[in-house]
Design a protein around this motif. Sequence first.
Motif, PDB file in Angstrom:
ATOM      1  N   VAL A   1      23.305  35.937  46.022  1.00 37.00           N
ATOM      2  CA  VAL A   1      23.947  36.117  47.325  1.00 37.00           C
ATOM      3  C   VAL A   1      23.172  37.096  48.195  1.00 37.00           C
ATOM      4  CG1 VAL A   1      26.031  36.889  48.513  1.00 37.00           C
ATOM      5  CG2 VAL A   1      26.217  35.566  46.390  1.00 37.00           C
ATOM      6  N   ILE A   2      22.797  38.229  47.636  1.00 36.78           N
ATOM      7  CA  ILE A   2      22.199  39.297  48.442  1.00 36.78           C
ATOM      8  C   ILE A   2      20.743  38.998  48.782  1.00 36.78           C
ATOM      9  CG2 ILE A   2      21.542  41.733  48.462  1.00 36.78           C
ATOM     10  CD1 ILE A   2      24.015  42.248  46.655  1.00 36.78           C
TER      11      ILE A   2
ATOM     12  N   VAL B   1      34.906  37.010  44.751  1.00 37.83           N
ATOM     13  CA  VAL B   1      35.470  35.663  44.826  1.00 37.83           C
ATOM     14  C   VAL B   1      34.575  34.681  44.066  1.00 37.83           C
ATOM     15  CG1 VAL B   1      36.155  33.782  46.364  1.00 37.83           C
ATOM     16  CG2 VAL B   1      36.570  36.154  47.040  1.00 37.83           C
ATOM     17  N   VAL B   2      33.270  34.808  44.259  1.00 34.31           N
ATOM     18  CA  VAL B   2      32.328  33.922  43.577  1.00 34.31           C
ATOM     19  C   VAL B   2      32.375  34.155  42.070  1.00 34.31           C
ATOM     20  CG1 VAL B   2      29.904  33.263  43.347  1.00 34.31           C
ATOM     21  CG2 VAL B   2      30.841  33.809  45.609  1.00 34.31           C
ATOM     22  N   ARG B   3      32.368  35.420  41.675  1.00 32.18           N
ATOM     23  CA  ARG B   3      32.422  35.750  40.248  1.00 32.18           C
ATOM     24  C   ARG B   3      33.677  35.205  39.584  1.00 32.18           C
ATOM     25  NH1 ARG B   3      31.258  42.092  40.134  1.00 32.18           N
ATOM     26  NH2 ARG B   3      28.996  42.162  39.895  1.00 32.18           N
ATOM     27  N   GLY B   4      34.778  35.182  40.330  1.00 35.66           N
ATOM     28  CA  GLY B   4      36.066  34.786  39.754  1.00 35.66           C
ATOM     29  C   GLY B   4      36.241  33.296  39.581  1.00 35.66           C
ATOM     30  N   ASP B   5      35.287  32.498  40.048  1.00 35.93           N
ATOM     31  CA  ASP B   5      35.360  31.038  39.930  1.00 35.93           C
ATOM     32  C   ASP B   5      34.078  30.572  39.249  1.00 35.93           C
ATOM     33  OD1 ASP B   5      35.055  28.230  40.463  1.00 35.93           O
ATOM     34  OD2 ASP B   5      36.531  28.400  42.062  1.00 35.93           O
ATOM     35  N   ALA B   6      34.184  30.212  37.965  1.00 38.53           N
ATOM     36  CA  ALA B   6      32.987  29.879  37.187  1.00 38.53           C
ATOM     37  C   ALA B   6      32.193  28.732  37.804  1.00 38.53           C
ATOM     38  CB  ALA B   6      33.388  29.536  35.752  1.00 38.53           C
TER      39      ALA B   6
ATOM     40  N   LEU C   1      32.818  39.012  49.299  1.00 37.76           N
ATOM     41  CA  LEU C   1      32.504  37.664  48.821  1.00 37.76           C
ATOM     42  C   LEU C   1      32.188  37.622  47.328  1.00 37.76           C
ATOM     43  CD1 LEU C   1      31.809  34.664  49.261  1.00 37.76           C
ATOM     44  CD2 LEU C   1      29.533  35.394  50.028  1.00 37.76           C
ATOM     45  N   ILE C   2      31.404  38.559  46.848  1.00 40.68           N
ATOM     46  CA  ILE C   2      30.921  38.488  45.466  1.00 40.68           C
ATOM     47  C   ILE C   2      32.054  38.424  44.443  1.00 40.68           C
ATOM     48  CG2 ILE C   2      29.712  39.804  43.674  1.00 40.68           C
ATOM     49  CD1 ILE C   2      27.595  40.482  45.754  1.00 40.68           C
TER      50      ILE C   2
END
Length: 438
Positions: A225-226, A192-197, A189-190
Amino acid sequence: MSIAVKSIFSAEKDARTIRIVLLNDHEGKALVLLPASMLLNLVSIWKHSGRHLQPVRGRDAIKFFSQTALKAVAGQEKLFQLPVFIDQSLTDCERFNVVESYTGLAFEAQKEWFKDNLSQCVLGMTPQMIDKSQSGGADEQVITRAVERFTTLRIQQRLEDTLGLPPFPPSMKRLVELRSDPSAGIDDLIPVVRGDASLAAQVMSWAASPYYAAPGEIHSVEDAVIRVLGFDLVVNLALGVAMGKTLNVPDDTPRDGVPYWQQAVYTAAAAELVCKKMPAEIRPKPGLVYLAGLLQNFGYLILAYLFPPHFSLLSRYIEANPHMALEFIEKHVVNVTREQIGSWLLESWGLPEVVIDAVRYHNDLSYDGQASDEAKLIYCVNRALRSHGLADGPIEAVADSILSELRLTQADIDGAVTTISESRGELDSLVHTIMHAH
């Protein structure tokens, strides 16, 4: 906050119980009398009267019917000096046990009071009449017929292509894949989140929300997230926001209703709390229950997108018939329900089948498929929220047998709703961050 209205379908057992409705237009007020189990067909009264009478908003009905004078016979008789429209099925009645939906005001009215300002026509439709007028078929066939009937579109290719609904961006497609993959975890998941500002900013904002009361500052996406949110919540909230961004919340909603995103977040949070009260051996996955709760009303946005003029009419019908299940009002006005069209779109977007079925059948107690527990759980939570003015729709009692199936008690449901009520400020802060993602 929504104005709670008890369902009066039980009045169907008493043919003499009559609903009284207050309407108005530029010419003034008017009253309508029709059997309590019926839907008031606004188009019928417009055609018959030549007036564009509209239901008064709930708070105005409460103010009007709470007048002290209406507790006495003299005041009740004076009320009927207004123009009165009655359903043709009541032609032979001389006395009426009337009930008003918003206040519960009930008294016996006499036809003698209004015989000189009386007008009769066919005003009401029962749920059975509405269902009988609907053509059958699979959900997609029902949706297609409704779209062709109420818009200029002619369906000649895949329905979702014809309707021109925006596709998910690549990062959201990846989130759907993660939501459907039982082996996926935070490490997937992380990135994916990082890749979308935009998504990363949202996640950071959610983690800082007072509702989650995270100790210390949030320094990174990983931290959010964690340490605070977890895999399920990030995926579910991100998907909810992504879907909401494809369709705007309509302007002309029923007045005095609960705003769309508040209702979605309250339902999701309450459903997750109640889910965790179920015995482990039958407990659904709380993350999927949360997502189903968040999306249970998503078809409402699609109805507004597809049928703008008719959505305004739908809003007026909901105001005029606050005692009636929304599915019957939607079938009558647009020939398709929010559950049908919402679950169809979620299926076309590839969401987990359990979520799709819970959205489709959470108001259908006869459903006994793979998502039966999830659907019934949303049903119970939704009715409890309605009774506290935190969700729209008539107040309906939940049968003990349904709670028994889920191995829950009424105290479990009430406890979750109390928690939501006490946390409204924090949850509304979360709603604010979701809405500002648009």
